[in-house]
Scaffold this motif. Structure first.
Motif, PDB file in Angstrom:
ATOM      1  N   LEU A  75       0.835  -1.203   0.000  1.00  6.09           N
ATOM      2  CA  LEU A  75       0.000   0.000   0.000  1.00  6.09           C
ATOM      3  C   LEU A  75       0.867   1.251   0.000  1.00  6.09           C
ATOM      4  O   LEU A  75       0.641   2.175  -0.782  1.00  6.09           O
ATOM      5  CB  LEU A  75      -0.904   0.008   1.233  1.00  6.09           C
ATOM      6  CG  LEU A  75      -2.362  -0.343   1.000  1.00  6.09           C
ATOM      7  CD1 LEU A  75      -3.061  -0.639   2.303  1.00  6.09           C
ATOM      8  CD2 LEU A  75      -3.077   0.730   0.236  1.00  6.09           C
ATOM      9  N   TYR A  76       1.868   1.286   0.878  1.00  3.51           N
ATOM     10  CA  TYR A  76       2.756   2.451   0.962  1.00  3.51           C
ATOM     11  C   TYR A  76       3.597   2.618  -0.300  1.00  3.51           C
ATOM     12  O   TYR A  76       3.938   3.738  -0.682  1.00  3.51           O
ATOM     13  CB  TYR A  76       3.676   2.354   2.185  1.00  3.51           C
ATOM     14  CG  TYR A  76       2.965   2.660   3.480  1.00  3.51           C
ATOM     15  CD1 TYR A  76       2.341   3.885   3.688  1.00  3.51           C
ATOM     16  CD2 TYR A  76       2.910   1.722   4.502  1.00  3.51           C
ATOM     17  CE1 TYR A  76       1.683   4.174   4.877  1.00  3.51           C
ATOM     18  CE2 TYR A  76       2.255   1.998   5.697  1.00  3.51           C
ATOM     19  CZ  TYR A  76       1.646   3.224   5.874  1.00  3.51           C
ATOM     20  OH  TYR A  76       1.000   3.505   7.052  1.00  3.51           O
ATOM     21  N   GLU A  77       3.926   1.506  -0.958  1.00  3.67           N
ATOM     22  CA  GLU A  77       4.748   1.567  -2.163  1.00  3.67           C
ATOM     23  C   GLU A  77       3.921   1.768  -3.437  1.00  3.67           C
ATOM     24  O   GLU A  77       4.487   1.879  -4.519  1.00  3.67           O
ATOM     25  CB  GLU A  77       5.588   0.291  -2.287  1.00  3.67           C
ATOM     26  CG  GLU A  77       6.630   0.178  -1.188  1.00  3.67           C
ATOM     27  CD  GLU A  77       7.379  -1.146  -1.199  1.00  3.67           C
ATOM     28  OE1 GLU A  77       7.023  -2.043  -2.003  1.00  3.67           O
ATOM     29  OE2 GLU A  77       8.316  -1.280  -0.400  1.00  3.67           O
ATOM     30  N   GLY A  78       2.600   1.790  -3.305  1.00  2.67           N
ATOM     31  CA  GLY A  78       1.729   1.996  -4.462  1.00  2.67           C
ATOM     32  C   GLY A  78       1.505   0.752  -5.303  1.00  2.67           C
ATOM     33  O   GLY A  78       0.994   0.845  -6.415  1.00  2.67           O
ATOM     34  N   GLU A  79       1.874  -0.412  -4.798  1.00  2.00           N
ATOM     35  CA  GLU A  79       1.707  -1.662  -5.541  1.00  2.00           C
ATOM     36  C   GLU A  79       0.449  -2.419  -5.133  1.00  2.00           C
ATOM     37  O   GLU A  79       0.086  -3.406  -5.771  1.00  2.00           O
ATOM     38  CB  GLU A  79       2.920  -2.575  -5.302  1.00  2.00           C
ATOM     39  CG  GLU A  79       4.225  -1.988  -5.760  1.00  2.00           C
ATOM     40  CD  GLU A  79       5.426  -2.808  -5.300  1.00  2.00           C
ATOM     41  OE1 GLU A  79       5.231  -3.875  -4.676  1.00  2.00           O
ATOM     42  OE2 GLU A  79       6.555  -2.379  -5.555  1.00  2.00           O
ATOM     43  N   TYR A  80      -0.213  -1.980  -4.070  1.00  6.18           N
ATOM     44  CA  TYR A  80      -1.378  -2.686  -3.549  1.00  6.18           C
ATOM     45  C   TYR A  80      -2.525  -2.619  -4.562  1.00  6.18           C
ATOM     46  O   TYR A  80      -2.771  -1.586  -5.174  1.00  6.18           O
ATOM     47  CB  TYR A  80      -1.824  -2.063  -2.229  1.00  6.18           C
ATOM     48  CG  TYR A  80      -2.970  -2.791  -1.573  1.00  6.18           C
ATOM     49  CD1 TYR A  80      -2.751  -3.966  -0.879  1.00  6.18           C
ATOM     50  CD2 TYR A  80      -4.268  -2.308  -1.643  1.00  6.18           C
ATOM     51  CE1 TYR A  80      -3.792  -4.646  -0.267  1.00  6.18           C
ATOM     52  CE2 TYR A  80      -5.316  -2.969  -1.038  1.00  6.18           C
ATOM     53  CZ  TYR A  80      -5.071  -4.143  -0.346  1.00  6.18           C
ATOM     54  OH  TYR A  80      -6.115  -4.814   0.252  1.00  6.18           O
ATOM     55  N   GLY A  81      -3.204  -3.737  -4.714  1.00  6.46           N
ATOM     56  CA  GLY A  81      -4.362  -3.775  -5.599  1.00  6.46           C
ATOM     57  C   GLY A  81      -4.020  -4.161  -7.023  1.00  6.46           C
ATOM     58  O   GLY A  81      -4.889  -4.148  -7.890  1.00  6.46           O
ATOM     59  N   TYR A  82      -2.761  -4.511  -7.265  1.00 11.32           N
ATOM     60  CA  TYR A  82      -2.345  -4.947  -8.597  1.00 11.32           C
ATOM     61  C   TYR A  82      -1.806  -6.365  -8.514  1.00 11.32           C
ATOM     62  O   TYR A  82      -1.069  -6.715  -7.589  1.00 11.32           O
ATOM     63  CB  TYR A  82      -1.274  -4.012  -9.173  1.00 11.32           C
ATOM     64  CG  TYR A  82      -1.824  -2.635  -9.457  1.00 11.32           C
ATOM     65  CD1 TYR A  82      -2.521  -2.379 -10.634  1.00 11.32           C
ATOM     66  CD2 TYR A  82      -1.679  -1.613  -8.533  1.00 11.32           C
ATOM     67  CE1 TYR A  82      -3.055  -1.121 -10.882  1.00 11.32           C
ATOM     68  CE2 TYR A  82      -2.199  -0.351  -8.769  1.00 11.32           C
ATOM     69  CZ  TYR A  82      -2.883  -0.114  -9.949  1.00 11.32           C
ATOM     70  OH  TYR A  82      -3.420   1.126 -10.185  1.00 11.32           O
ATOM     71  N   CYS A  83      -2.166  -7.164  -9.497  1.00 13.51           N
ATOM     72  CA  CYS A  83      -1.764  -8.563  -9.544  1.00 13.51           C
ATOM     73  C   CYS A  83      -0.254  -8.666  -9.716  1.00 13.51           C
ATOM     74  O   CYS A  83       0.329  -8.004 -10.579  1.00 13.51           O
ATOM     75  CB  CYS A  83      -2.472  -9.275 -10.693  1.00 13.51           C
ATOM     76  SG  CYS A  83      -2.077 -11.025 -10.857  1.00 13.51           S
ATOM     77  N   GLU A  84       0.381  -9.496  -8.891  1.00 14.65           N
ATOM     78  CA  GLU A  84       1.832  -9.659  -8.984  1.00 14.65           C
ATOM     79  C   GLU A  84       2.236 -10.509 -10.185  1.00 14.65           C
ATOM     80  O   GLU A  84       3.400 -10.522 -10.547  1.00 14.65           O
ATOM     81  CB  GLU A  84       2.392 -10.258  -7.693  1.00 14.65           C
ATOM     82  CG  GLU A  84       1.933 -11.647  -7.383  1.00 14.65           C
ATOM     83  CD  GLU A  84       2.460 -12.191  -6.068  1.00 14.65           C
ATOM     84  OE1 GLU A  84       2.382 -13.409  -5.893  1.00 14.65           O
ATOM     85  OE2 GLU A  84       2.931 -11.427  -5.225  1.00 14.65           O
ATOM     86  N   VAL A  85       1.270 -11.189 -10.811  1.00 17.93           N
ATOM     87  CA  VAL A  85       1.565 -12.021 -11.975  1.00 17.93           C
ATOM     88  C   VAL A  85       1.307 -11.270 -13.269  1.00 17.93           C
ATOM     89  O   VAL A  85       2.169 -11.196 -14.138  1.00 17.93           O
ATOM     90  CB  VAL A  85       0.727 -13.328 -11.938  1.00 17.93           C
ATOM     91  CG1 VAL A  85       0.930 -14.153 -13.193  1.00 17.93           C
ATOM     92  CG2 VAL A  85       1.065 -14.143 -10.692  1.00 17.93           C
ATOM     93  N   THR A  86       0.118 -10.681 -13.377  1.00 15.97           N
ATOM     94  CA  THR A  86      -0.276 -10.036 -14.633  1.00 15.97           C
ATOM     95  C   THR A  86      -0.126  -8.523 -14.626  1.00 15.97           C
ATOM     96  O   THR A  86      -0.085  -7.902 -15.683  1.00 15.97           O
ATOM     97  CB  THR A  86      -1.751 -10.363 -14.960  1.00 15.97           C
ATOM     98  OG1 THR A  86      -2.585  -9.783 -13.940  1.00 15.97           O
ATOM     99  CG2 THR A  86      -1.985 -11.859 -15.030  1.00 15.97           C
ATOM    100  N   GLY A  87      -0.106  -7.931 -13.442  1.00 17.48           N
ATOM    101  CA  GLY A  87      -0.039  -6.478 -13.342  1.00 17.48           C
ATOM    102  C   GLY A  87      -1.397  -5.813 -13.461  1.00 17.48           C
ATOM    103  O   GLY A  87      -1.514  -4.597 -13.349  1.00 17.48           O
TER     104      GLY A  87
END
Length: 121
Positions: A75-87
């Motif tokens: 969440l803090y890095e702005g990556e939360y809510g995005y699939c780690e496989v497909t993006g």
């Protein structure tokens, strides 16, 4: 994801973690208070089994805390809510149901199918 949604999920994750930590503290306090010196051997075995189950539950929750911490970091890095496989973005409904989700539903299902096939070999 909007700032309001990020704040919502941050609060949800922190509250979930706090609840787990509080449960763990209560379990540890109860372990210190309770005595496993039951006079009857059957009662002692029953108590030990109950505590064994409780401790396994706490171990699973310890692992869950690590996943919650990872979600908070994302969440803090702005990556939360995005699939780690497909993006691709993970749906809000999925995040509401499983706030620690790291994959879209489709990617998770595919991952589980591959895992199941690998296990069968």
């Amino acid at each position: 994801m909007s700032p309001l949604q990020r704040a919502y999920f941050l609060n949800k994750l922190k509250a979930w973690k706090d609840a787990i930590v509080e449960e763990s503290r209560a379990t540890m306090a109860q372990l210190q208070v309770d005595s496993l010196r039951e006079p009857d051997i059957a009662d002692r075995a029953s108590s030990e089994t109950d505590w064994s189950i409780e401790l396994r539950t706490r171990d699973r929750q310890r692992k869950l805390i690590a996943k919650i911490d990872s979600a908070i970091r994302r969440l803090y890095e702005g990556e939360y809510g995005y699939c780690e496989v497909t993006g691709d973005p993970i749906s809000l409904a999925r995040l509401e149901a499983r706030p620690i989700a790291t994959m879209t539903l489709e990617a998770q299902e595919k991952h589980e199918r591959i895992e199941r096939v690998s296990r069968d070999d």
